[in-house]
Design a protein around this motif. Structure first.
Motif, PDB file in Angstrom:
ATOM      1  N   SER A   7      -1.850   1.226  -8.176  1.00 28.76           N
ATOM      2  CA  SER A   7      -2.601   0.389  -7.233  1.00 28.76           C
ATOM      3  C   SER A   7      -1.677  -0.634  -6.573  1.00 28.76           C
ATOM      4  N   ALA A   8      -2.137  -1.167  -5.447  1.00 28.50           N
ATOM      5  CA  ALA A   8      -1.363  -2.198  -4.751  1.00 28.50           C
ATOM      6  C   ALA A   8      -1.230  -3.446  -5.618  1.00 28.50           C
TER       7      ALA A   8
ATOM      8  N   GLN B   9       0.823  -1.211   0.000  1.00 29.37           N
ATOM      9  CA  GLN B   9       0.000   0.000   0.000  1.00 29.37           C
ATOM     10  C   GLN B   9       0.860   1.266   0.000  1.00 29.37           C
TER      11      GLN B   9
END
Length: 71
Positions: free
Chosen positions: A28-29, A19
């Protein structure tokens, strides 16, 4: 006495969660996890659950090496 110094110890390795890495790279992760799976990002698994941690230095190098950190 010699003027040559021995190897110096590096500071502590700063590890980031997926994260945190995603926030730093503005992706995004899942993109971070995909980059690790494809071998474009180095990561290690920590703890009993094997949670991914990415070295901050690797992320900074990625940012410096290219404008668009496409993983």
């Amino acid at each position: 006495m010699s003027d040559i110094e021995g190897p110096q110890m590096a500071g502590p390795l700063e590890l980031m969660t997926t994260q945190e890495a995603a926030a730093l790279l503005r992706v995004s992760a899942s993109t971070i996890r995909r980059g690790v799976k494809r071998g474009r990002l180095r990561a290690m698994r920590v703890g009993r659950k094997g949670i991914l941690r990415i070295p901050r230095g690797d992320l900074m190098a990625l940012l410096e090496s290219q404008e668009d950190p496409a993983l």
